[in-house]
Design a protein around this motif. Structure first.
Motif, mmCIF file in Angstrom:
data_model
loop_
_atom_site.group_PDB
_atom_site.id
_atom_site.type_symbol
_atom_site.label_atom_id
_atom_site.label_comp_id
_atom_site.label_asym_id
_atom_site.label_seq_id
_atom_site.Cartn_x
_atom_site.Cartn_y
_atom_site.Cartn_z
ATOM 1 N N GLY A 93 37.453 57.465 63.709
ATOM 2 C CA GLY A 93 36.877 58.045 62.504
ATOM 3 C C GLY A 93 37.762 57.792 61.297
ATOM 4 N N ARG A 94 39.072 57.863 61.521
ATOM 5 C CA ARG A 94 40.018 57.622 60.429
ATOM 6 C C ARG A 94 39.931 56.183 59.917
ATOM 7 N N THR A 95 39.849 55.237 60.834
ATOM 8 C CA THR A 95 39.729 53.836 60.443
ATOM 9 C C THR A 95 38.429 53.605 59.667
ATOM 10 N N ALA A 96 37.351 54.240 60.109
ATOM 11 C CA ALA A 96 36.070 54.115 59.406
ATOM 12 C C ALA A 96 36.195 54.646 57.979
ATOM 13 N N GLN A 97 36.840 55.798 57.816
ATOM 14 C CA GLN A 97 37.000 56.373 56.485
ATOM 15 C C GLN A 97 37.894 55.493 55.610
ATOM 16 N N PHE B 84 38.203 52.278 55.801
ATOM 17 C CA PHE B 84 37.394 51.114 55.444
ATOM 18 C C PHE B 84 36.462 51.452 54.281
ATOM 19 N N ILE B 85 35.801 52.590 54.363
ATOM 20 C CA ILE B 85 34.886 53.009 53.302
ATOM 21 C C ILE B 85 35.659 53.263 52.005
ATOM 22 N N ASN B 86 36.820 53.885 52.100
ATOM 23 C CA ASN B 86 37.647 54.109 50.905
ATOM 24 C C ASN B 86 38.018 52.777 50.254
ATOM 25 N N TYR B 87 38.360 51.798 51.077
ATOM 26 C CA TYR B 87 38.696 50.468 50.572
ATOM 27 C C TYR B 87 37.502 49.856 49.841
ATOM 28 N N LEU B 88 36.323 49.884 50.478
ATOM 29 C CA LEU B 88 35.140 49.319 49.844
ATOM 30 C C LEU B 88 34.780 50.035 48.541
ATOM 31 N N ALA B 89 34.843 51.345 48.558
ATOM 32 C CA ALA B 89 34.494 52.121 47.356
ATOM 33 C C ALA B 89 35.467 51.811 46.226
ATOM 34 N N GLY B 90 36.748 51.703 46.543
ATOM 35 C CA GLY B 90 37.747 51.371 45.529
ATOM 36 C C GLY B 90 37.591 49.952 45.021
ATOM 37 N N LYS B 91 37.267 49.043 45.898
ATOM 38 C CA LYS B 91 37.073 47.639 45.526
ATOM 39 C C LYS B 91 35.859 47.495 44.601
ATOM 40 N N ALA B 92 34.823 48.301 44.840
ATOM 41 C CA ALA B 92 33.616 48.221 44.025
ATOM 42 C C ALA B 92 33.861 48.680 42.597
#
Length: 64
Positions: free
Chosen positions: A48-52, A54-62
């Protein structure tokens, strides 16, 4: 508290549900799952931590 490793399907379900919280993430589910699989291989496996992370990375990259 359960710290078991989710199956691949469970991991991808977590990623998809987390991504729905961020409208700036515009990848299709297919693209999201492909990138999530790459991410978990490079960042310590499925959790779950890795999933979060990953999502944090994508959201920040966007936002860039």
């Amino acid at each position: 508290i359960n710290f078991s490793k989710p199956s691949r399907d469970e991991y991808l379900e977590i990623v998809i549900e987390l991504a729905k919280r961020y409208p700036e993430i515009t990848l299709s589910e297919e693209e999201l799952c492909a990138e999530a699989n790459k991410w978990e291989l490079r960042h310590g496996g499925r959790s779950g931590r890795t999933a979060q992370q990953f999502i944090n990375y994508l959201a920040g990259k966007a936002l860039i």
